[in-house]
Design a protein around this motif. Structure first.
Motif, PDB file in Angstrom:
ATOM      1  N   ARG A 186       0.811  -1.215   0.000  1.00 14.33           N
ATOM      2  CA  ARG A 186       0.000   0.000   0.000  1.00 14.33           C
ATOM      3  C   ARG A 186       0.852   1.275   0.000  1.00 14.33           C
ATOM      4  O   ARG A 186       0.354   2.363  -0.252  1.00 14.33           O
ATOM      5  N   PHE A 187       2.157   1.125   0.289  1.00 14.21           N
ATOM      6  CA  PHE A 187       3.014   2.304   0.431  1.00 14.21           C
ATOM      7  C   PHE A 187       3.675   2.672  -0.897  1.00 14.21           C
ATOM      8  O   PHE A 187       4.152   1.792  -1.622  1.00 14.21           O
ATOM      9  N   PRO A 188       3.740   3.955  -1.229  1.00 14.74           N
ATOM     10  CA  PRO A 188       4.351   4.363  -2.496  1.00 14.74           C
ATOM     11  C   PRO A 188       5.859   4.181  -2.551  1.00 14.74           C
ATOM     12  O   PRO A 188       6.444   4.215  -3.632  1.00 14.74           O
ATOM     13  N   CYS A 189       6.501   3.980  -1.384  1.00 15.26           N
ATOM     14  CA  CYS A 189       7.961   3.899  -1.348  1.00 15.26           C
ATOM     15  C   CYS A 189       8.455   2.475  -1.107  1.00 15.26           C
ATOM     16  O   CYS A 189       9.654   2.255  -0.946  1.00 15.26           O
ATOM     17  N   LEU A 190       7.546   1.475  -1.066  1.00 14.45           N
ATOM     18  CA  LEU A 190       7.930   0.100  -0.844  1.00 14.45           C
ATOM     19  C   LEU A 190       7.608  -0.728  -2.080  1.00 14.45           C
ATOM     20  O   LEU A 190       6.825  -0.326  -2.930  1.00 14.45           O
ATOM     21  N   GLY A 191       8.220  -1.913  -2.162  1.00 24.09           N
ATOM     22  CA  GLY A 191       8.005  -2.774  -3.314  1.00 24.09           C
ATOM     23  C   GLY A 191       9.208  -2.769  -4.243  1.00 24.09           C
ATOM     24  O   GLY A 191      10.298  -2.293  -3.892  1.00 24.09           O
ATOM     25  N   PRO A 192       9.051  -3.321  -5.448  1.00 21.87           N
ATOM     26  CA  PRO A 192      10.172  -3.396  -6.388  1.00 21.87           C
ATOM     27  C   PRO A 192      10.720  -2.013  -6.726  1.00 21.87           C
ATOM     28  O   PRO A 192       9.953  -1.054  -6.841  1.00 21.87           O
ATOM     29  N   PRO A 193      12.029  -1.905  -6.896  1.00 20.10           N
ATOM     30  CA  PRO A 193      12.591  -0.607  -7.253  1.00 20.10           C
ATOM     31  C   PRO A 193      12.265  -0.257  -8.701  1.00 20.10           C
ATOM     32  O   PRO A 193      11.993  -1.146  -9.525  1.00 20.10           O
ATOM     33  N   PRO A 194      12.287   1.004  -9.035  1.00 23.18           N
ATOM     34  CA  PRO A 194      12.122   1.384 -10.437  1.00 23.18           C
ATOM     35  C   PRO A 194      13.350   0.985 -11.252  1.00 23.18           C
ATOM     36  O   PRO A 194      14.446   0.837 -10.700  1.00 23.18           O
ATOM     37  N   TYR A 195      13.148   0.795 -12.544  1.00 26.25           N
ATOM     38  CA  TYR A 195      14.299   0.591 -13.423  1.00 26.25           C
ATOM     39  C   TYR A 195      15.114   1.878 -13.418  1.00 26.25           C
ATOM     40  O   TYR A 195      14.569   2.981 -13.482  1.00 26.25           O
ATOM     41  N   ALA A 196      16.430   1.756 -13.329  1.00 28.96           N
ATOM     42  CA  ALA A 196      17.308   2.928 -13.243  1.00 28.96           C
ATOM     43  C   ALA A 196      18.320   2.905 -14.378  1.00 28.96           C
ATOM     44  O   ALA A 196      19.013   1.901 -14.575  1.00 28.96           O
ATOM     45  N   GLU A 197      18.400   3.984 -15.089  1.00 30.44           N
ATOM     46  CA  GLU A 197      19.406   4.116 -16.148  1.00 30.44           C
ATOM     47  C   GLU A 197      20.812   4.253 -15.581  1.00 30.44           C
ATOM     48  O   GLU A 197      21.794   3.871 -16.222  1.00 30.44           O
ATOM     49  N   SER A 198      20.887   4.806 -14.366  1.00 22.23           N
ATOM     50  CA  SER A 198      22.183   5.094 -13.742  1.00 22.23           C
ATOM     51  C   SER A 198      21.946   5.395 -12.267  1.00 22.23           C
ATOM     52  O   SER A 198      20.793   5.525 -11.817  1.00 22.23           O
ATOM     53  N   LEU A 199      23.030   5.538 -11.528  1.00 18.87           N
ATOM     54  CA  LEU A 199      22.914   5.961 -10.138  1.00 18.87           C
ATOM     55  C   LEU A 199      22.277   7.343 -10.060  1.00 18.87           C
ATOM     56  O   LEU A 199      21.429   7.603  -9.190  1.00 18.87           O
ATOM     57  N   GLU A 200      22.648   8.225 -10.962  1.00 19.15           N
ATOM     58  CA  GLU A 200      22.071   9.571 -10.975  1.00 19.15           C
ATOM     59  C   GLU A 200      20.561   9.510 -11.190  1.00 19.15           C
ATOM     60  O   GLU A 200      19.790  10.226 -10.527  1.00 19.15           O
ATOM     61  N   ASP A 201      20.128   8.651 -12.091  1.00 20.66           N
ATOM     62  CA  ASP A 201      18.699   8.483 -12.353  1.00 20.66           C
ATOM     63  C   ASP A 201      17.990   7.959 -11.107  1.00 20.66           C
ATOM     64  O   ASP A 201      16.919   8.441 -10.723  1.00 20.66           O
TER      65      ASP A 201
END
Length: 375
Positions: A186-201
């Motif tokens: 239910r939390f917007p900050c939990l669960g699978p991470p987003p795909y990231a192009e880079s550490l900066e992303d």
């Protein structure tokens, strides 16, 4: 892949969260601060309180060998179990409270971050007495860690299914194998991470989420895979806490092999599969509902497959690392146990069927968490 040698095994470590149980009622008991104070000084750095007073946490030091990890897990569990007994309580490894323990806001732990979370998320945290196990794999390069996370994302639903250990919540059967995963979802900050192009992303998105108050701090995301903000590790957080130490050791070995395999691919220029967030979220939900005994969504292909078939594919994917580290037999034995007796969720339901009542479920979990004679 250009390089088939995974190199020396990176160190691993584990964090485990436990419930405290009143042996008379089998309900969760709010006594975390008192129990932690009972732990002997030799273990003081290895234990802490958790989000609610119903919980305590144990942590291992970094280990290279699985036998060393097993020994540390047993030592920390024994120390916490003895401290709980000194308060007239028991230690229990279950993803959610089987009976009682609502995790209400009046029982939130004392850490300022927990208080800030309660202010930010409000009633969403009223039943957040949930217990996980987190596996850490040494990986000091944060850029590599973020790209490695891209490769781990599609396997998170299978890890949820394999470790599901929370079918009951506050006295009722939820119909799910991992109700802890549902509460977290239910939390917007939990669960699978987003795909990231880079550490900066990765960091840019975390900053934007914190600005939106969907995340507490940009430097401390709570996604299921993250570069740990304080340790030189990649941390995997999707799993329910497991009642048996051998199972925890085997899953950690599997995660280490998965991380090592992904690191090789990143080094070869592969940034990871772009698994869609919607499909991945659906796959995690299906895994939480049906667990090991059901079918799950292969997030790489979208196909619905038995969990056992997905596990066989995962083992084949990471077999070179498992063999290089001498961990293959440990993982094979774990999958055999899953095949023969099911996951923690299935075993909890089997205990209820054998009776009498949910008290027998709690008693079985307590015994598996720290068998008599190991304290």
């Amino acid at each position: 892949m250009k390089n088939q040698d995974p190199g020396p095994p990176p160190t691993i470590g584990v964090e485990e969260e436990f419930l405290l149980i009143d042996p008379a009622t089998r309900s969760a008991a709010a006594a975390g601060t008192r129990v932690v104070a009972r732990v002997p000084p030799a273990l003081a750095e290895r234990v802490s309180g958790e989000f609610t007073e119903y919980q305590v946490e144990g942590k291992t030091p970094p280990c290279s060998r699985l036998d060393d990890l097993r020994g540390e897990l047993l030592r920390v569990r024994a120390g916490l179990a003895a401290a709980a007994r000194a308060e007239g309580l028991r230690l229990c490894a279950s993803g959610t409270p089987v009976i009682g323990g609502d995790g209400g806001r009046t029982d939130i732990g004392r850490h300022p971050r927990y208080r800030a979370g309660a202010e930010q998320y409000r009633a969403m945290l009223d039943d957040f007495a949930v217990c996980a196990f987190h596996a850490h794999v040494h990986l000091p390069d944060r850029e590599t860690a973020v790209l490695t996370g891209n490769h781990l994302r599609p396997w998170l639903p299978l890890l949820v299914a394999m470790t599901a250990n929370s079918p009951f919540h506050q006295g009722r059967d939820t119909g799910y194998a991992s109700w802890r995963s549902v509460i977290r979802g239910r939390f917007p900050c939990l669960g699978p991470p987003p795909y990231a192009e880079s550490l900066e992303d990765h960091d840019r998105l975390a900053t934007a989420m914190a600005a939106a108050e969907a995340m507490l701090e940009p430097g401390m995301p709570f996604w299921d895979v993250r570069p740990n903000p304080r340790l030189p590790t990649l941390e995997v957080r999707a799993m329910d806490v497991l009642s048996g130490v051998d199972d925890t050791v085997a899953v950690t070995a599997l995660i280490r092999a998965l991380v090592a395999t992904a690191v090789q691919r990143v080094a070869d220029g592969d940034p990871g599969p772009r698994t869609g967030a919607e499909l991945l979220r659906a796959a995690c939900w299906r895994a939480a509902r049906d667990g090991w005994s059901g079918h799950g969504v292969d997030a790489l292909t979208g196909r619905v497959l038995p969990s056992s078939a997905q596990a066989a594919r995962l083992v084949e994917h990471v077999r070179p690392a498992l063999r290089a580290y001498g961990d293959e037999d440990e993982v094979t034995a774990f999958l055999r146990r899953l095949s023969l007796r099911g996951s923690g969720a299935e075993r909890q339901r089997a205990r209820l069927a054998a009776g009498p009542g949910l008290g027998a479920v709690v008693d079985g979990l307590v015994e598996e968490t720290c068998p008599v004679g190991e304290e």
